[in-house]
Design a protein around this motif. Structure first.
Motif, mmCIF file in Angstrom:
data_model
loop_
_atom_site.group_PDB
_atom_site.id
_atom_site.type_symbol
_atom_site.label_atom_id
_atom_site.label_comp_id
_atom_site.label_asym_id
_atom_site.label_seq_id
_atom_site.Cartn_x
_atom_site.Cartn_y
_atom_site.Cartn_z
ATOM 1 N N ASN A 5 37.633 110.976 68.113
ATOM 2 C CA ASN A 5 36.189 110.930 67.856
ATOM 3 C C ASN A 5 35.896 110.099 66.614
ATOM 4 O O ASN A 5 36.770 109.679 65.927
ATOM 5 N N VAL A 42 38.699 117.823 87.012
ATOM 6 C CA VAL A 42 39.188 117.265 85.745
ATOM 7 C C VAL A 42 40.627 117.706 85.491
ATOM 8 O O VAL A 42 41.480 116.909 85.093
ATOM 9 N N ARG A 67 47.109 116.901 77.610
ATOM 10 C CA ARG A 67 45.733 116.424 77.458
ATOM 11 C C ARG A 67 45.740 114.950 77.068
ATOM 12 O O ARG A 67 46.603 114.509 76.317
ATOM 13 N N GLN A 68 44.749 114.206 77.557
ATOM 14 C CA GLN A 68 44.682 112.786 77.247
ATOM 15 C C GLN A 68 44.312 112.563 75.781
ATOM 16 O O GLN A 68 43.345 113.130 75.276
ATOM 17 N N LYS A 92 43.035 103.763 72.915
ATOM 18 C CA LYS A 92 42.111 103.746 74.050
ATOM 19 C C LYS A 92 42.335 102.542 74.957
ATOM 20 O O LYS A 92 42.220 102.643 76.184
ATOM 21 N N SER A 123 43.122 109.892 74.395
ATOM 22 C CA SER A 123 41.862 109.161 74.233
ATOM 23 C C SER A 123 40.658 110.095 74.202
ATOM 24 O O SER A 123 39.640 109.792 73.576
ATOM 25 N N GLU A 124 40.764 111.251 74.860
ATOM 26 C CA GLU A 124 39.642 112.186 74.904
ATOM 27 C C GLU A 124 39.524 113.022 73.630
ATOM 28 O O GLU A 124 38.493 113.648 73.391
ATOM 29 N N SER A 125 40.585 113.040 72.832
ATOM 30 C CA SER A 125 40.551 113.830 71.598
ATOM 31 C C SER A 125 40.205 112.982 70.382
ATOM 32 O O SER A 125 40.187 113.471 69.260
#
Length: 204
Positions: free
Chosen positions: A204, A51, A197-198, A185, A200-202
């Motif tokens: 929610n 990752v 850090r991406q 996204k 899109s991953e943060s």
């Protein structure tokens, strides 16, 4: 009587053997459990490294795009103008959130409407401001300077949407926030923050 004694000894021997077998089985189960734990740790470490490697590669790709966007300014502005652009921008970096910083960024935005740093300046102004002014700066950065980048690979278009989405969420405009998160996204799946850090991953 003899048979009874013999039977008792046989039973004792059987129990002894069974106890030994149980001890061996328990030891075997213990070893298997330890092995499973070690495998789990190795797999977890391997996944984490994979990752991190992918994230690092994506961050480098974004940094390359940032350099390419910065190079476009070379065909628009003279060396003297580029020095002034950088000087105005660095004033804000040195005195973050001061009035001097805000004034220098406003001057940069007003004077150099195409520069890559102008997009970054607008995003900074949005972060410094409150209320409607915050919204306006972020929207301008998003709508007009989406193709601009910070040197570390953070794209203005994606990051402005990110900040504006949270602004809307904080002010009870959830539909607008969801729409912007969706755009990040879909349109900017590889966009990163200042730590690589991406984005899109943060979300929610």
């Amino acid at each position: 009587m003899k048979k009874t004694i013999t039977g008792i000894f046989s039973l004792i021997a059987f129990i002894s053997v069974s106890a030994q077998d149980n001890d061996k089985l328990a030891e075997l189960e213990k070893r298997v459990l330890e092995l499973e734990k070690r495998i789990a740790v190795i797999e977890s470490s391997s996944i984490r490294q994979s990752v991190e490697t992918i994230a690092g590669q994506k961050a480098k790709e974004q940094q390359l795009k940032a350099r390419q966007r910065m190079q476009k300014d070379l065909s628009v502005y003279s060396q003297e103008q580029l020095r002034e652009i950088e000087s105005l921008y660095q004033i804000a970096n040195r005195n973050w959130r001061s009035q001097e910083a805000k004034d220098s960024l406003k001057q940069l935005v007003a004077k150099y409407g195409y520069a890559n740093r102008t997009g970054c300046a607008l995003l900074y102004l949005g972060q410094m401001s409150q209320g409607n002014e915050r919204e306006e700066y972020l929207k301008m950065a998003m709508d007009v300077f989406s193709d601009c980048y910070y040197g570390d690979g953070v794209q203005v278009g994606a990051y402005a949407r990110y900040y504006l989405a949270f602004y809307y969420r904080e002010n009870g405009q959830d539909d607008k926030a969801k729409e912007l998160f969706k755009e990040i996204k879909e349109k900017y799946p590889d966009a990163v923050d200042h730590k690589g850090r991406q984005l899109s991953e943060s979300i929610n």
